[in-house]
Design a protein around this motif. Structure first.
Motif, mmCIF file in Angstrom:
data_model
loop_
_atom_site.group_PDB
_atom_site.id
_atom_site.type_symbol
_atom_site.label_atom_id
_atom_site.label_comp_id
_atom_site.label_asym_id
_atom_site.label_seq_id
_atom_site.Cartn_x
_atom_site.Cartn_y
_atom_site.Cartn_z
ATOM 1 N N LEU A 104 -0.743 -4.798 -2.148
ATOM 2 C CA LEU A 104 -2.517 -4.521 -1.983
ATOM 3 C C LEU A 104 -3.049 -3.813 -0.919
ATOM 4 O O LEU A 104 -3.874 -3.027 -1.480
ATOM 5 N N LEU A 105 -2.634 -3.907 0.319
ATOM 6 C CA LEU A 105 -3.357 -3.215 1.306
ATOM 7 C C LEU A 105 -3.344 -1.671 1.377
ATOM 8 O O LEU A 105 -4.406 -0.971 1.859
ATOM 9 N N PRO A 106 -2.390 -0.960 0.978
ATOM 10 C CA PRO A 106 -2.345 0.389 1.163
ATOM 11 C C PRO A 106 -3.279 1.060 0.155
ATOM 12 O O PRO A 106 -4.061 2.104 0.582
ATOM 13 N N GLY A 107 -3.454 0.422 -0.782
ATOM 14 C CA GLY A 107 -4.847 0.911 -1.897
ATOM 15 C C GLY A 107 -6.193 0.884 -0.858
ATOM 16 O O GLY A 107 -7.129 1.581 -1.386
ATOM 17 N N LEU A 108 -6.239 -0.146 -0.049
ATOM 18 C CA LEU A 108 -7.431 -0.351 0.769
ATOM 19 C C LEU A 108 -7.688 0.894 1.824
ATOM 20 O O LEU A 108 -8.352 0.816 2.747
ATOM 21 N N GLY A 109 -6.482 1.577 1.970
ATOM 22 C CA GLY A 109 -6.603 2.629 3.233
ATOM 23 C C GLY A 109 -5.787 1.763 4.574
ATOM 24 O O GLY A 109 -5.960 2.410 5.875
ATOM 25 N N LEU A 110 -5.340 0.509 4.486
ATOM 26 C CA LEU A 110 -4.982 -0.047 5.743
ATOM 27 C C LEU A 110 -3.270 0.272 5.889
ATOM 28 O O LEU A 110 -2.584 -0.018 5.002
ATOM 29 N N GLY A 111 -3.253 0.450 6.937
ATOM 30 C CA GLY A 111 -1.835 1.049 7.277
ATOM 31 C C GLY A 111 -1.669 0.734 8.813
ATOM 32 O O GLY A 111 -2.110 1.353 9.795
ATOM 33 N N LEU A 112 -0.396 -0.190 9.302
ATOM 34 C CA LEU A 112 -0.409 -0.463 10.519
ATOM 35 C C LEU A 112 1.239 -0.018 10.737
ATOM 36 O O LEU A 112 2.162 -0.169 9.681
ATOM 37 N N SER A 113 1.712 0.137 11.898
ATOM 38 C CA SER A 113 3.011 0.364 12.345
ATOM 39 C C SER A 113 3.601 -0.418 13.574
ATOM 40 O O SER A 113 2.560 -0.925 14.253
ATOM 41 N N GLY A 114 4.618 -0.388 13.735
ATOM 42 C CA GLY A 114 5.201 -1.338 14.906
ATOM 43 C C GLY A 114 5.466 -2.621 14.362
ATOM 44 O O GLY A 114 5.022 -3.252 13.399
ATOM 45 N N ILE A 115 6.142 -3.236 15.535
ATOM 46 C CA ILE A 115 6.343 -4.781 14.913
ATOM 47 C C ILE A 115 4.986 -5.704 15.110
ATOM 48 O O ILE A 115 4.938 -6.370 14.252
ATOM 49 N N VAL A 116 4.107 -5.124 15.982
ATOM 50 C CA VAL A 116 3.017 -6.162 15.898
ATOM 51 C C VAL A 116 2.174 -5.668 14.605
ATOM 52 O O VAL A 116 1.323 -6.514 14.031
ATOM 53 N N GLY A 117 2.197 -4.443 14.150
ATOM 54 C CA GLY A 117 1.476 -4.200 13.055
ATOM 55 C C GLY A 117 2.255 -4.883 11.763
ATOM 56 O O GLY A 117 1.208 -5.475 10.826
ATOM 57 N N SER A 118 3.505 -4.780 11.751
ATOM 58 C CA SER A 118 3.787 -5.556 10.640
ATOM 59 C C SER A 118 3.660 -6.892 10.626
ATOM 60 O O SER A 118 3.630 -7.549 9.742
ATOM 61 N N ILE A 119 3.774 -7.835 11.915
ATOM 62 C CA ILE A 119 3.240 -9.031 11.859
ATOM 63 C C ILE A 119 1.867 -9.228 11.286
ATOM 64 O O ILE A 119 1.444 -10.266 10.572
ATOM 65 N N ILE A 120 0.807 -8.479 11.762
ATOM 66 C CA ILE A 120 -0.534 -8.466 11.344
ATOM 67 C C ILE A 120 -0.633 -8.318 9.660
ATOM 68 O O ILE A 120 -1.149 -9.010 9.146
ATOM 69 N N TYR A 121 0.037 -7.219 9.167
ATOM 70 C CA TYR A 121 0.226 -7.057 8.116
ATOM 71 C C TYR A 121 0.805 -7.960 7.109
ATOM 72 O O TYR A 121 0.295 -8.505 6.113
ATOM 73 N N ALA A 122 1.780 -8.691 7.485
ATOM 74 C CA ALA A 122 2.398 -9.905 6.896
ATOM 75 C C ALA A 122 1.523 -11.272 6.946
ATOM 76 O O ALA A 122 1.494 -11.807 5.962
ATOM 77 N N ALA A 123 0.830 -11.255 8.196
ATOM 78 C CA ALA A 123 -0.089 -12.363 8.125
ATOM 79 C C ALA A 123 -1.291 -12.285 7.226
ATOM 80 O O ALA A 123 -1.730 -13.383 6.486
ATOM 81 N N LEU A 124 -1.728 -10.861 7.119
ATOM 82 C CA LEU A 124 -2.995 -10.873 6.101
ATOM 83 C C LEU A 124 -2.450 -10.939 4.664
ATOM 84 O O LEU A 124 -3.144 -11.935 3.999
ATOM 85 N N GLY A 125 -1.230 -10.609 4.255
ATOM 86 C CA GLY A 125 -0.707 -11.246 2.999
ATOM 87 C C GLY A 125 -0.580 -12.270 2.743
ATOM 88 O O GLY A 125 -0.697 -13.158 1.720
ATOM 89 N N ALA A 126 -0.094 -12.915 3.770
ATOM 90 C CA ALA A 126 0.244 -14.568 3.718
ATOM 91 C C ALA A 126 -1.041 -15.184 3.893
ATOM 92 O O ALA A 126 -1.085 -16.302 3.003
ATOM 93 N N ILE A 127 -2.139 -14.916 4.397
ATOM 94 C CA ILE A 127 -3.435 -15.564 4.195
ATOM 95 C C ILE A 127 -3.900 -15.415 2.828
ATOM 96 O O ILE A 127 -4.398 -16.325 2.290
#
Length: 83
Positions: free
Chosen positions: A48-71
């Motif tokens: 979902l999120l790449p279509g909104l232009g959200l892109g994060l990198s690194g381990i912290v970015g991965s955790i934030i990305y996964a947490a947003l998806g889990a929410i």
């Protein structure tokens, strides 16, 4: 997949699932539940999120990305349960 990659997936999934559980329901789901919610959330966010232009990198970015998806996942499950 290497052992290190698998461990990173499990750790990111556990942390993301725990964070989502704290935000949405106010408690976690146990270690296995948090891992499942976090990993499924990561796949959902990756879809979902790449279509909104959200892109994060690194381990912290991965955790934030996964947490947003889990929410998002937990909110959708909550809506389905109410119906």
């Amino acid at each position: 997949m290497t052992v290190e990659a698998l461990l990173i997936w499990l750790i990111v999934g556990a942390v993301a699932g725990w964070l989502a559980g704290q935000i949405v329901k106010g408690h976690g789901f146990g270690l296995a539940g948090n891992i499942v919610v976090g990993i499924v959330g990561a796949f959902l966010a990756g879809w979902l999120l790449p279509g909104l232009g959200l892109g994060l990198s690194g381990i912290v970015g991965s955790i934030i990305y996964a947490a947003l998806g889990a929410i998002i996942l937990l909110l959708l499950i909550g809506l389905i349960k109410r119906a």
